[in-house]
Write a protein that holds these residues in place. Structure first.
Motif, mmCIF file in Angstrom:
data_model
loop_
_atom_site.group_PDB
_atom_site.id
_atom_site.type_symbol
_atom_site.label_atom_id
_atom_site.label_comp_id
_atom_site.label_asym_id
_atom_site.label_seq_id
_atom_site.Cartn_x
_atom_site.Cartn_y
_atom_site.Cartn_z
ATOM 1 N N MET A 291 0.631 -1.249 0.067
ATOM 2 C CA MET A 291 0.013 -0.214 0.049
ATOM 3 C C MET A 291 0.901 1.166 -0.022
ATOM 4 S SD MET A 291 -3.267 -0.969 2.027
ATOM 5 C CE MET A 291 -2.637 -1.896 3.426
ATOM 6 N N GLU A 292 1.742 1.163 0.722
ATOM 7 C CA GLU A 292 2.767 2.523 0.740
ATOM 8 C C GLU A 292 3.535 2.547 -0.543
ATOM 9 O OE1 GLU A 292 5.362 3.609 3.981
ATOM 10 O OE2 GLU A 292 4.055 2.486 5.446
ATOM 11 N N SER A 293 3.882 1.442 -1.145
ATOM 12 C CA SER A 293 4.505 1.372 -2.351
ATOM 13 C C SER A 293 3.527 2.013 -3.576
ATOM 14 C CB SER A 293 4.993 0.323 -2.800
ATOM 15 O OG SER A 293 5.986 -0.026 -1.815
ATOM 16 N N LEU A 294 2.299 1.536 -3.554
ATOM 17 C CA LEU A 294 1.693 1.991 -4.503
ATOM 18 C C LEU A 294 1.238 3.553 -4.494
ATOM 19 C CD1 LEU A 294 -1.155 -0.587 -4.566
ATOM 20 C CD2 LEU A 294 0.252 0.293 -6.538
ATOM 21 N N GLY A 295 1.182 4.188 -3.097
ATOM 22 C CA GLY A 295 1.159 5.361 -2.717
ATOM 23 C C GLY A 295 2.434 6.257 -3.357
ATOM 24 N N GLU A 296 3.542 5.553 -3.134
ATOM 25 C CA GLU A 296 4.639 6.333 -3.619
ATOM 26 C C GLU A 296 4.600 6.647 -5.209
ATOM 27 O OE1 GLU A 296 8.459 7.949 -3.686
ATOM 28 O OE2 GLU A 296 7.150 7.788 -2.169
ATOM 29 N N ALA A 297 4.144 5.434 -5.853
ATOM 30 C CA ALA A 297 4.076 5.290 -7.131
ATOM 31 C C ALA A 297 3.194 6.254 -7.765
ATOM 32 C CB ALA A 297 3.680 3.793 -7.893
ATOM 33 N N PHE A 298 1.874 6.511 -7.267
ATOM 34 C CA PHE A 298 1.003 7.309 -7.696
ATOM 35 C C PHE A 298 1.566 8.734 -7.533
ATOM 36 C CE2 PHE A 298 -2.538 4.017 -7.242
ATOM 37 C CZ PHE A 298 -2.873 4.222 -8.923
ATOM 38 N N GLN A 299 2.042 9.177 -6.258
ATOM 39 C CA GLN A 299 2.734 10.433 -5.972
ATOM 40 C C GLN A 299 3.739 10.756 -6.893
ATOM 41 O OE1 GLN A 299 1.827 12.464 -3.334
ATOM 42 N NE2 GLN A 299 2.979 14.049 -4.396
ATOM 43 N N GLN A 300 4.715 9.750 -7.153
ATOM 44 C CA GLN A 300 5.735 10.028 -8.396
ATOM 45 C C GLN A 300 5.031 10.594 -9.656
ATOM 46 O OE1 GLN A 300 8.472 6.692 -8.507
ATOM 47 N NE2 GLN A 300 9.199 7.177 -6.501
ATOM 48 N N ILE A 301 4.253 9.838 -10.277
ATOM 49 C CA ILE A 301 3.668 10.006 -11.722
ATOM 50 C C ILE A 301 2.913 11.520 -11.245
ATOM 51 C CG2 ILE A 301 1.810 8.668 -11.435
ATOM 52 C CD1 ILE A 301 3.913 9.313 -14.426
ATOM 53 N N ALA A 302 2.040 11.550 -10.331
ATOM 54 C CA ALA A 302 1.222 12.835 -10.091
ATOM 55 C C ALA A 302 2.408 14.127 -10.268
ATOM 56 C CB ALA A 302 0.429 12.852 -8.975
ATOM 57 N N ASP A 303 3.181 13.793 -9.471
ATOM 58 C CA ASP A 303 4.275 15.008 -9.245
ATOM 59 C C ASP A 303 4.967 15.287 -10.810
ATOM 60 O OD1 ASP A 303 3.940 15.291 -6.559
ATOM 61 O OD2 ASP A 303 5.924 14.033 -6.187
ATOM 62 N N ARG A 304 5.359 14.310 -11.326
ATOM 63 C CA ARG A 304 5.938 14.406 -12.991
ATOM 64 C C ARG A 304 5.307 14.946 -13.684
ATOM 65 N NH1 ARG A 304 8.231 9.889 -16.774
ATOM 66 N NH2 ARG A 304 8.655 11.160 -18.346
ATOM 67 N N LEU A 305 3.581 14.482 -13.662
ATOM 68 C CA LEU A 305 2.888 15.357 -14.698
ATOM 69 C C LEU A 305 2.377 16.545 -14.369
ATOM 70 C CD1 LEU A 305 0.514 12.073 -15.312
ATOM 71 C CD2 LEU A 305 2.079 13.001 -16.635
ATOM 72 N N ALA A 306 2.209 16.842 -13.000
ATOM 73 C CA ALA A 306 1.924 18.190 -12.770
ATOM 74 C C ALA A 306 2.792 19.175 -12.835
ATOM 75 C CB ALA A 306 1.632 18.250 -10.967
ATOM 76 N N HIS A 307 4.275 18.850 -12.826
ATOM 77 C CA HIS A 307 5.329 19.425 -13.175
ATOM 78 C C HIS A 307 5.265 19.914 -14.510
ATOM 79 C CE1 HIS A 307 9.419 20.148 -14.654
ATOM 80 N NE2 HIS A 307 9.657 20.908 -13.483
ATOM 81 N N ASP A 308 4.932 18.962 -15.484
ATOM 82 C CA ASP A 308 4.982 19.257 -17.016
ATOM 83 C C ASP A 308 3.840 20.209 -17.060
ATOM 84 O OD1 ASP A 308 7.238 17.719 -17.134
ATOM 85 O OD2 ASP A 308 6.206 15.906 -18.209
ATOM 86 N N ALA A 309 2.469 19.996 -16.545
ATOM 87 C CA ALA A 309 1.447 20.734 -16.709
ATOM 88 C C ALA A 309 1.608 22.278 -16.237
ATOM 89 C CB ALA A 309 0.261 20.134 -16.005
ATOM 90 N N GLU A 310 2.305 22.185 -15.367
ATOM 91 C CA GLU A 310 2.682 23.913 -14.673
ATOM 92 C C GLU A 310 3.736 24.471 -15.378
ATOM 93 O OE1 GLU A 310 3.981 22.441 -10.675
ATOM 94 O OE2 GLU A 310 1.663 22.279 -10.099
ATOM 95 N N GLN A 311 4.452 23.878 -16.298
ATOM 96 C CA GLN A 311 5.331 24.525 -17.226
ATOM 97 C C GLN A 311 4.849 25.028 -18.448
ATOM 98 O OE1 GLN A 311 8.682 24.954 -16.026
ATOM 99 N NE2 GLN A 311 7.405 23.926 -14.200
ATOM 100 N N ALA A 312 3.675 24.591 -18.638
ATOM 101 C CA ALA A 312 2.780 24.700 -19.955
ATOM 102 C C ALA A 312 1.898 26.045 -19.365
ATOM 103 C CB ALA A 312 2.040 23.644 -20.325
ATOM 104 N N HIS A 313 1.311 26.871 -20.699
ATOM 105 C CA HIS A 313 0.259 27.823 -20.634
ATOM 106 C C HIS A 313 -0.952 26.894 -19.687
ATOM 107 C CE1 HIS A 313 -2.913 30.308 -21.635
ATOM 108 N NE2 HIS A 313 -2.139 31.392 -21.847
ATOM 109 N N PRO A 314 -1.737 27.466 -18.962
ATOM 110 C CA PRO A 314 -2.932 26.934 -18.215
ATOM 111 C C PRO A 314 -3.851 26.356 -19.362
ATOM 112 C CG PRO A 314 -2.434 29.122 -17.309
ATOM 113 C CD PRO A 314 -1.544 28.997 -18.468
ATOM 114 N N GLU A 315 -4.193 26.841 -20.345
ATOM 115 C CA GLU A 315 -5.132 26.218 -21.197
ATOM 116 C C GLU A 315 -4.614 25.165 -21.984
ATOM 117 O OE1 GLU A 315 -7.162 28.923 -23.814
ATOM 118 O OE2 GLU A 315 -7.865 30.399 -22.193
ATOM 119 N N MET A 316 -3.321 24.948 -22.104
ATOM 120 C CA MET A 316 -2.481 23.823 -22.560
ATOM 121 C C MET A 316 -1.751 22.707 -21.606
ATOM 122 S SD MET A 316 -2.548 24.757 -25.722
ATOM 123 C CE MET A 316 -1.350 23.841 -26.573
ATOM 124 N N ALA A 317 -2.152 23.000 -20.417
ATOM 125 C CA ALA A 317 -1.739 22.129 -19.467
ATOM 126 C C ALA A 317 -1.995 20.755 -19.691
ATOM 127 C CB ALA A 317 -2.093 22.561 -17.942
#
Length: 191
Positions: free
Chosen positions: A59-85
């Motif tokens: 359960m902790e490992s799955l939580g870590e996996a979801f957190q890692q991918i969410a961080d990566r995707l959010a980072h890429d989205a935040e680098q884009a113009h809001p309508e292009m996130a």
């Protein structure tokens, strides 16, 4: 030699991160206690100083996996113009580089069938992880209202998860890229 409490926390996090990579790369059974502890430089017996059970580690490992991918995707989205996130998320998720590295990707693409068959006692926890993942991605989704963003999330992520799963089954990078590009093009034109 005695170690401080921060040492135990660091070792615990190292175990969780390793198990997180292992379960994405090798499946839920890939996080064998002996292998995870060996990689952390610890004995099998030391496992119970950190976790009450293997399910707790999973359960902790799955939580870590979801957190890692969410961080990566959010980072890429935040680098884009809001309508292009959301488009930045699609481009990252449906890239050949992402597809080639199952061990660092979204746990849904690596483990969806196993998660669907998980022990019923784990289902509420899995559901909570999915809700957190959705909540983290929702601000970047297209749409004006929350309901529109939720529909977009489920459509976009279902398409991306399926495309990556299919692409990973193919033997050649060019074939994988064709599947990813088809899904990417469809999504980028659809919203």
């Amino acid at each position: 030699m005695r170690y401080g409490p921060e040492h135990k926390a660091e070792i615990h996090q190292k175990i969780v991160k390793d198990a997180s990579r292992r379960i994405r790369a090798e499946g839920m059974t890939g996080a064998a206690v002996s292998a995870v502890m060996r990689d952390a430089g610890l004995t099998h017996g030391g496992f119970y100083k950190h976790f009450g059970s293997k399910d707790e580690l999973l359960m902790e490992s799955l939580g870590e996996a979801f957190q890692q991918i969410a961080d990566r995707l959010a980072h890429d989205a935040e680098q884009a113009h809001p309508e292009m996130a959301w488009k930045a998320i699609v481009k990252t998720y449906l890239s050949l580089e992402y597809c080639e590295h199952v061990e660092s990707g979204c746990p849904l693409t690596a483990l969806a069938p196993e998660l669907a068959r998980a022990d019923p006692a784990m289902k509420p926890w899995i559901f909570e992880e999915l809700k957190q993942y959705r909540s983290r991605m929702l601000p970047f989704m297209p749409g004006q209202r929350t309901a529109d963003k939720e529909r977009a999330f489920f459509s976009i992520f279902s398409t991306m998860v399926g495309a990556v799963e299919m692409a990973r089954m193919l033997p050649e990078p060019a074939m994988r890229e064709r599947v990813l590009a088809s899904a990417r093009d469809l999504l980028l034109r659809s919203f």
